[in-house]
Design a protein around this motif. Sequence first.
Motif, PDB file in Angstrom:
ATOM      1  N   SER A   1       0.742  -1.191  -0.103  1.00 44.95           N
ATOM      2  CA  SER A   1      -0.038  -0.014  -0.025  1.00 44.95           C
ATOM      3  C   SER A   1       0.823   1.251  -0.072  1.00 44.95           C
ATOM      4  O   SER A   1       0.362   2.640   0.043  1.00 44.95           O
ATOM      5  CB  SER A   1      -1.027   0.082   1.185  1.00 44.95           C
ATOM      6  OG  SER A   1      -0.182  -0.157   2.242  1.00 44.95           O
ATOM      7  N   THR A   2       2.321   1.287   0.010  1.00 48.97           N
ATOM      8  CA  THR A   2       3.084   2.305   0.020  1.00 48.97           C
ATOM      9  C   THR A   2       3.488   2.847  -1.469  1.00 48.97           C
ATOM     10  O   THR A   2       4.100   3.674  -1.619  1.00 48.97           O
ATOM     11  CB  THR A   2       4.208   2.093   0.807  1.00 48.97           C
ATOM     12  OG1 THR A   2       5.090   0.961   0.221  1.00 48.97           O
ATOM     13  CG2 THR A   2       3.908   1.733   2.269  1.00 48.97           C
ATOM     14  N   LEU A   3       2.944   1.978  -2.256  1.00 51.21           N
ATOM     15  CA  LEU A   3       3.381   2.336  -3.836  1.00 51.21           C
ATOM     16  C   LEU A   3       1.972   2.222  -4.498  1.00 51.21           C
ATOM     17  O   LEU A   3       1.589   1.209  -4.739  1.00 51.21           O
ATOM     18  CB  LEU A   3       4.274   1.377  -4.270  1.00 51.21           C
ATOM     19  CG  LEU A   3       4.791   1.672  -5.745  1.00 51.21           C
ATOM     20  CD1 LEU A   3       5.586   2.800  -5.780  1.00 51.21           C
ATOM     21  CD2 LEU A   3       5.927   0.449  -6.360  1.00 51.21           C
ATOM     22  N   THR A   4       1.701   3.386  -4.621  1.00 54.21           N
ATOM     23  CA  THR A   4       0.465   3.555  -5.518  1.00 54.21           C
ATOM     24  C   THR A   4       0.318   4.613  -6.476  1.00 54.21           C
ATOM     25  O   THR A   4       1.358   5.435  -6.430  1.00 54.21           O
ATOM     26  CB  THR A   4      -0.945   3.719  -4.231  1.00 54.21           C
ATOM     27  OG1 THR A   4      -0.624   5.142  -3.845  1.00 54.21           O
ATOM     28  CG2 THR A   4      -1.160   2.829  -3.717  1.00 54.21           C
TER      29      THR A   4
ATOM     30  N   HIS B   1      -8.684  -4.478  -0.447  1.00 56.00           N
ATOM     31  CA  HIS B   1      -9.590  -4.429   0.679  1.00 56.00           C
ATOM     32  C   HIS B   1      -9.358  -3.081   1.425  1.00 56.00           C
ATOM     33  O   HIS B   1      -9.253  -2.990   2.684  1.00 56.00           O
ATOM     34  CB  HIS B   1      -9.370  -5.394   1.410  1.00 56.00           C
ATOM     35  CG  HIS B   1     -10.548  -5.674   2.400  1.00 56.00           C
ATOM     36  ND1 HIS B   1     -11.865  -6.019   1.755  1.00 56.00           N
ATOM     37  CD2 HIS B   1     -10.877  -5.905   3.678  1.00 56.00           C
ATOM     38  CE1 HIS B   1     -12.944  -6.229   2.803  1.00 56.00           C
ATOM     39  NE2 HIS B   1     -12.212  -6.274   3.891  1.00 56.00           N
ATOM     40  N   ARG B   2      -9.212  -1.964   0.800  1.00 52.83           N
ATOM     41  CA  ARG B   2      -9.368  -0.690   1.437  1.00 52.83           C
ATOM     42  C   ARG B   2      -8.010  -0.373   1.975  1.00 52.83           C
ATOM     43  O   ARG B   2      -7.876   0.489   2.990  1.00 52.83           O
ATOM     44  CB  ARG B   2     -10.635  -0.620   2.550  1.00 52.83           C
ATOM     45  CG  ARG B   2     -11.865  -0.534   1.960  1.00 52.83           C
ATOM     46  CD  ARG B   2     -12.931   0.129   2.829  1.00 52.83           C
ATOM     47  NE  ARG B   2     -13.041   1.524   2.664  1.00 52.83           N
ATOM     48  CZ  ARG B   2     -13.181   2.098   1.624  1.00 52.83           C
ATOM     49  NH1 ARG B   2     -13.863   1.432   0.512  1.00 52.83           N
ATOM     50  NH2 ARG B   2     -13.262   3.412   1.576  1.00 52.83           N
ATOM     51  N   GLN B   3      -6.962  -1.136   1.879  1.00 55.01           N
ATOM     52  CA  GLN B   3      -5.682  -0.759   2.184  1.00 55.01           C
ATOM     53  C   GLN B   3      -5.162   0.601   1.543  1.00 55.01           C
ATOM     54  O   GLN B   3      -4.170   1.030   1.753  1.00 55.01           O
ATOM     55  CB  GLN B   3      -4.597  -1.773   1.958  1.00 55.01           C
ATOM     56  CG  GLN B   3      -4.737  -3.130   3.016  1.00 55.01           C
ATOM     57  CD  GLN B   3      -3.547  -3.759   3.319  1.00 55.01           C
ATOM     58  OE1 GLN B   3      -2.389  -3.426   2.795  1.00 55.01           O
ATOM     59  NE2 GLN B   3      -3.984  -4.870   3.657  1.00 55.01           N
ATOM     60  N   ILE B   4      -5.751   0.765   0.497  1.00 51.57           N
ATOM     61  CA  ILE B   4      -5.300   2.151  -0.407  1.00 51.57           C
ATOM     62  C   ILE B   4      -6.605   2.834  -0.600  1.00 51.57           C
ATOM     63  O   ILE B   4      -7.459   2.462  -0.500  1.00 51.57           O
ATOM     64  CB  ILE B   4      -4.684   1.832  -1.571  1.00 51.57           C
ATOM     65  CG1 ILE B   4      -5.765   0.772  -2.500  1.00 51.57           C
ATOM     66  CG2 ILE B   4      -3.315   1.111  -1.715  1.00 51.57           C
ATOM     67  CD1 ILE B   4      -4.919   0.625  -3.771  1.00 51.57           C
TER      68      ILE B   4
ATOM     69  N   TYR C   1      -4.506   3.377  -6.876  1.00 57.20           N
ATOM     70  CA  TYR C   1      -4.444   2.139  -7.651  1.00 57.20           C
ATOM     71  C   TYR C   1      -2.973   1.719  -7.436  1.00 57.20           C
ATOM     72  O   TYR C   1      -1.889   2.262  -7.690  1.00 57.20           O
ATOM     73  CB  TYR C   1      -4.716   2.330  -9.114  1.00 57.20           C
ATOM     74  CG  TYR C   1      -5.858   2.814  -9.449  1.00 57.20           C
ATOM     75  CD1 TYR C   1      -6.985   2.097  -9.763  1.00 57.20           C
ATOM     76  CD2 TYR C   1      -6.192   4.257  -9.556  1.00 57.20           C
ATOM     77  CE1 TYR C   1      -8.107   2.556 -10.113  1.00 57.20           C
ATOM     78  CE2 TYR C   1      -7.340   4.775  -9.831  1.00 57.20           C
ATOM     79  CZ  TYR C   1      -8.358   3.852 -10.208  1.00 57.20           C
ATOM     80  OH  TYR C   1      -9.460   4.391 -10.443  1.00 57.20           O
ATOM     81  N   PRO C   2      -2.876   0.223  -7.304  1.00 61.02           N
ATOM     82  CA  PRO C   2      -1.687  -0.221  -7.081  1.00 61.02           C
ATOM     83  C   PRO C   2      -0.828  -0.739  -8.109  1.00 61.02           C
ATOM     84  O   PRO C   2      -1.490  -0.604  -9.341  1.00 61.02           O
ATOM     85  CB  PRO C   2      -1.835  -1.545  -6.252  1.00 61.02           C
ATOM     86  CG  PRO C   2      -3.174  -2.067  -6.770  1.00 61.02           C
ATOM     87  CD  PRO C   2      -3.969  -0.835  -7.282  1.00 61.02           C
ATOM     88  N   LEU C   3       0.452  -1.043  -7.950  1.00 58.33           N
ATOM     89  CA  LEU C   3       0.901  -1.689  -9.213  1.00 58.33           C
ATOM     90  C   LEU C   3       0.658  -3.237  -9.216  1.00 58.33           C
ATOM     91  O   LEU C   3       0.815  -3.710  -8.154  1.00 58.33           O
ATOM     92  CB  LEU C   3       2.479  -1.521  -9.042  1.00 58.33           C
ATOM     93  CG  LEU C   3       3.550  -2.273 -10.255  1.00 58.33           C
ATOM     94  CD1 LEU C   3       4.732  -1.306 -10.687  1.00 58.33           C
ATOM     95  CD2 LEU C   3       3.901  -3.511  -9.938  1.00 58.33           C
TER      96      LEU C   3
ATOM     97  N   GLY D   1      -4.536  -0.970   7.019  1.00 61.34           N
ATOM     98  CA  GLY D   1      -4.756   0.163   6.196  1.00 61.34           C
ATOM     99  C   GLY D   1      -5.723   1.270   6.934  1.00 61.34           C
ATOM    100  O   GLY D   1      -6.777   1.105   6.736  1.00 61.34           O
ATOM    101  N   PHE D   2      -5.350   1.893   8.309  1.00 61.43           N
ATOM    102  CA  PHE D   2      -6.149   2.388   8.946  1.00 61.43           C
ATOM    103  C   PHE D   2      -6.514   3.867   8.495  1.00 61.43           C
ATOM    104  O   PHE D   2      -6.187   4.884   9.066  1.00 61.43           O
ATOM    105  CB  PHE D   2      -5.519   2.468  10.390  1.00 61.43           C
ATOM    106  CG  PHE D   2      -5.283   1.161  10.945  1.00 61.43           C
ATOM    107  CD1 PHE D   2      -6.133   0.121  10.562  1.00 61.43           C
ATOM    108  CD2 PHE D   2      -4.310   0.652  11.665  1.00 61.43           C
ATOM    109  CE1 PHE D   2      -5.888  -1.157  11.033  1.00 61.43           C
ATOM    110  CE2 PHE D   2      -4.171  -0.372  12.342  1.00 61.43           C
ATOM    111  CZ  PHE D   2      -4.839  -1.338  11.942  1.00 61.43           C
ATOM    112  N   VAL D   3      -7.318   3.688   7.573  1.00 60.92           N
ATOM    113  CA  VAL D   3      -7.944   5.201   7.163  1.00 60.92           C
ATOM    114  C   VAL D   3      -9.520   4.817   6.902  1.00 60.92           C
ATOM    115  O   VAL D   3      -9.984   3.795   6.444  1.00 60.92           O
ATOM    116  CB  VAL D   3      -7.270   5.594   5.807  1.00 60.92           C
ATOM    117  CG1 VAL D   3      -6.046   6.484   6.007  1.00 60.92           C
ATOM    118  CG2 VAL D   3      -7.192   4.518   4.753  1.00 60.92           C
ATOM    119  N   CYS D   4     -10.185   5.821   7.289  1.00 58.12           N
ATOM    120  CA  CYS D   4     -11.479   5.652   7.194  1.00 58.12           C
ATOM    121  C   CYS D   4     -12.004   5.856   5.864  1.00 58.12           C
ATOM    122  O   CYS D   4     -11.203   6.237   4.952  1.00 58.12           O
ATOM    123  CB  CYS D   4     -12.588   6.521   8.202  1.00 58.12           C
ATOM    124  SG  CYS D   4     -12.331   8.208   7.732  1.00 58.12           S
TER     125      CYS D   4
END
Length: 588
Positions: free
Chosen positions: A240-243, A273-276, A281-283, A564-567
């Motif tokens: 989730s750190t590379l989007t 699942h909401r980690q981003i 979008y991920p790679l 991925g603790f963002v609401c």
Amino acid sequence: MSIKLLPDIVINRLKAGEVVERPSSVIKELVENSLDAQATKISIDIHDGGKSLIIIQDNGTGIDMSDSKLVLHRYATSKIDSDEDLDTLGSYGFRGEALASIAEVSTLSLESITAGHQLGFRIEKNHNSTSIDHISLPFDHGTKIIIKNLFENTPVRRKFLKSSQTEYFYCYQLCLDFALVRYDIHWVISKNGKIVHDLPPTDDIQSRIVQIFKKDRAQQLRPINFDQSNLTINGIISDSTLTFGSNEYCKIYVNGRPIQDRAIQKAIMDGYHRQIHHGEYPLAIIAIDIAPHLVDVNVHPRKIQVKFVDPGIVFTNVRDIIVQSLGENKTFHGEHKPVIMRSATSILGVKNEASHTHIQSSLFTTETQQEQQGAQVFIKEDYIESTPQFYNTTEYKIVGQIRDSYIIVQHVDGLRYIDQHALAERIAFEKLKKNISDGNYSSTTLLNPISIQLPAHQDSQIISDQLNTLKFETTVRGDHSLIIYKVPQFLVDYTIDIEKIVRHLISENGELSDTHDANLGITNILDSIFATRACKTSIKANHRLSLLEMQQLVNDGFEFIPGGFVCQHGRPFVIDIDKKQIDTMFDR
Ligand SMILES: Nc1ncnc2c1ncn2[C@@H]1O[C@H](COP(=O)(O)OP(=O)(O)OP(=O)(O)O)[C@@H](O)[C@H]1O
Ligand SMILES: [Mg+2]
């Protein structure tokens, strides 16, 4: 008007329109031919976004002189002999129509020679004439194709082309699609005669990514491997750190063929699942290999879609392998990523500038940066530095509640502050989504079916099919009328305006360009609807909780939130201070 057979010239023009949509489709066909010819090096030069000139050269087997008369003929192929061969297809091409189609809408020159021969041949074809010459060539085996002035004889189609920069972007993306999955090939990609990427063969996809991105991102990438007798899924995904700001690095391949598939794209996003965040979008480079009898590749004129015999199995396995890979938290080199807590400065009121920004930078650090228009990407480096998990019951102790809004938890690594309302909201949201993704909902028949007129540019059937996979029951009447008979029960329970949700979907799709349309649609709409619904049922701020209620909430967090603790509004709802930071604050 009486019925008559169309003349060949009209048929050819119609077929060409299906196969060649834009310059990138030309490159796709030519590259596939080079790969089918066992080339180990392929050079592609794109001029003016491919509109004025495309040059592709390979070192493959070349075309036999005796085939020179057939090569531009429609339905002339060396790749299959009978219709049974379609069931065991091992080549990219099989229809024998690509070169004929390209030649129909451009000026084409083809030079080819096979190993051990002194002479090769050159075919020149424009709209009025075709010539074949036997000549010596400056390479001893392989094929060079030059395509000039695409669509010069079909001005309407030419008008549909976008700017050279945008067309170049499509071509560039297409080249990357192949370069990533065929890392065994030496690719040279040039723009207006200037090399943008020179990519010698590598041993694996990770090394190819390093080559392309000019930076070792191994720490942020995870391998995925799934192996079953008829289905394997391999590739890599970013954590989730590379989007990125678009799904341009979500690449799906089926049996080596780059394809577009909304369902698999959705499976990828579901895997995160909401980690981003929403809109990121991920790679994800997902290579699916499936037994040829379980997939039909002959369903789209440009072969960019396939039909699986059992799409559900592919979907579920792609999603689950991503969840698993992210959960294992393993990097490419096999070590576990260190969990870095969010810095205490943000808790003490010193705003960490980097933390909430969606940094615009480029993965590419070469001088050719300016050349790669459209390849600008968004990277989030500093935000969720890790994906900490909730602690299970034995690992934490509730310390208390502040201002009836925040729960403080002590755990083995330090202290955790939790926004109770945001956590409750997120749990409700996850539970609801889980029920939906597990198919745990029923449909209900509408007393009065709803009829919606769809805009002419939308593909009504695709919309109808999408809705039907979500337990709607819809049909298309006439060309553009969508009739809705049944809808999922939860839409009725939550008094969601059915027409609005369908219209919303249509407008989202309408806004998306053809390469970026894969994954938004229904999921986003449901996401936003359920996000607000979940809010209404949740524990609020300024609400005193008993110890038991706090425990229940934190336990549910452990059970339902994968990280991925963002609401859903993009705010963080968990802040950690690790014990070292506490010691440091006290100068210990
Ligand atoms: N780069 C190349 N090297 C060697 N042979 C080639 C090359 N390009 C085309 N050919 C030959 O020309 C034939 C026609 O190519 P074309 O792309 O039109 O059809 P195809 O690849 O057989 O099928 P499809 O239309 O599905 O791509 C091929 O079957 C192949 O024999
Ligand atoms: Mg072909």
